[in-house]
Design an enzyme around this catalytic site. Structure first.
Site, short mmCIF file in Angstrom:
data_model
loop_
_atom_site.label_atom_id
_atom_site.label_comp_id
_atom_site.label_asym_id
_atom_site.label_seq_id
_atom_site.Cartn_x
_atom_site.Cartn_y
_atom_site.Cartn_z
N SER A 138 0.86 -1.18 0.00
CA SER A 138 0.00 0.00 0.00
C SER A 138 0.90 1.22 0.00
CB SER A 138 -0.84 -0.04 1.29
OG SER A 138 -1.57 1.16 1.45
N TYR A 151 -2.91 -1.12 10.32
CA TYR A 151 -2.80 -1.41 8.88
C TYR A 151 -1.41 -1.03 8.37
CZ TYR A 151 -3.92 -1.19 3.87
OH TYR A 151 -3.93 -1.36 2.50
N LYS A 155 1.45 -3.41 6.49
CA LYS A 155 1.92 -3.20 5.12
C LYS A 155 3.43 -2.90 5.09
CE LYS A 155 -1.95 -4.17 3.07
NZ LYS A 155 -2.08 -5.36 2.21
#
Ligand SMILES: NC(=O)c1ccc[n+]([C@@H]2O[C@H](COP(=O)([O-])OP(=O)(O)OC[C@H]3O[C@@H](n4cnc5c(N)ncnc54)[C@H](OP(=O)(O)O)[C@@H]3O)[C@@H](O)[C@H]2O)c1
Length: 234
Positions: A138, A151, A155
């Site tokens: 991402s 998150y 990532k």
């Protein structure tokens, strides 16, 4: 890669995974896909019959991934392309307000789920001496923002895990961390709210991403890549 490749995709029930599955099938490739939603998988099984193979699998379960890989490796042989796409995002919140169970779920799917898929599919690819593994990262695997710390942590972990894997693979294979760009999916709506609609649809994204993914090969091993989508909101 020309038509007829075997392509494993995690998280095909919605979003980017579903749009990629449809794109690959349209070009004559064979999709082996999974997701947790039984209803969506049943519907996909009707649209994409054999040789495609869609199954209910939770990638966070090493046992479920092992059973899935064992079955499809027997029926289809080693994949040419593995797309570790399935992921979760935490509900927007500062880190200290994220419940432990939610933090665990994000790590279990986004990091351990990717490792589970690699554990059970890559040995057959090594034996076949070919194949590309793309781990979905991402922009938040290369930069950070407030309210998405769990998150971001996963990532950034994907970027590191993939670079290490790239150093381990024998020649002929590749491991690539991929930033797909910003696309209007359930995940983006969770993070961005209404402004997610300013971004392109998964179907439009897949028109660029699918040919891009099909061009990846062993020369790309370890490269930190981004899907080349361009536009006012990218
Ligand atoms: N959209 C963006 O702008 C954006 C930006 C950067 C990176 N990404 C990355 O791109 C990938 C796809 O994102 P998306 O936006 O398409 O997300 P999404 O719309 O939320 O879809 C996620 C997919 O993953 C599946 N999934 C979730 N947990 C799973 C599990 N435990 N086992 C199997 N499947 C599971 C979901 O299906 P079920 O619920 O049926 O399991 C769904 O099909 C992710 O890795 C994401 O981090 C997206």
């Amino acid at each position: 890669m020309s038509g007829g490749n075997i392509i494993v995709i995690t998280g095909v029930t919605r979003g980017l995974g579903r749009a990629m599955a449809e794109g690959f099938v349209r070009l004559g490739h064979v999709v082996l896909g999974c997701g947790r939603s039984e209803r969506e998988i049943r519907a996909l099984q009707k649209s994409f019959s054999a040789p495609h193979d869609l199954r209910v699998v939770d990638v966070a379960s090493d046992e479920q991934v092992q059973a899935w890989a064992t079955a499809v490796l027997v029926s289809h042989g080693p994949p040419d392309l593995v797309l570790n796409n399935a992921a979760l995002v935490n509900r927007n919140a500062p880190l200290w307000k994220v419940p432990a169970a939610e933090f665990d779920a994000v790590v279990d799917v986004n990091v351990k789920g990717v490792a589970n898929v690699i554990r059970h599919f890559v040995p057959a690819m090594i034996q076949a001496r070919k194949g590309v593994i793309v781990n979905f990262s991402s922009g938040w695997g290369r930069a950070t923002d407030a309210d998405v710390a769990p998150y971001c942590a996963t990532k950034w972990a994907i970027e590191g895990l993939t670079q290490s894997l790239a150093q381990e693979l024998p020649s002929g294979l590749a491991a690539i961390p991929l930033n797909p760009g910003i696309i209007n999916t359930d995940m983006l709506r969770s993070c961005f709210g209404g402004s997610a609609s300013n971004y392109r649809s998964p179907e439009d994204w897949a028109k660029i991403a699918v040919p891009f993914l099909l061009k990846l090969g062993s020369d790309d091993n370890g490269k930190q890549l981004t899907v080349p989508i361009r536009g006012a909101h990218d």
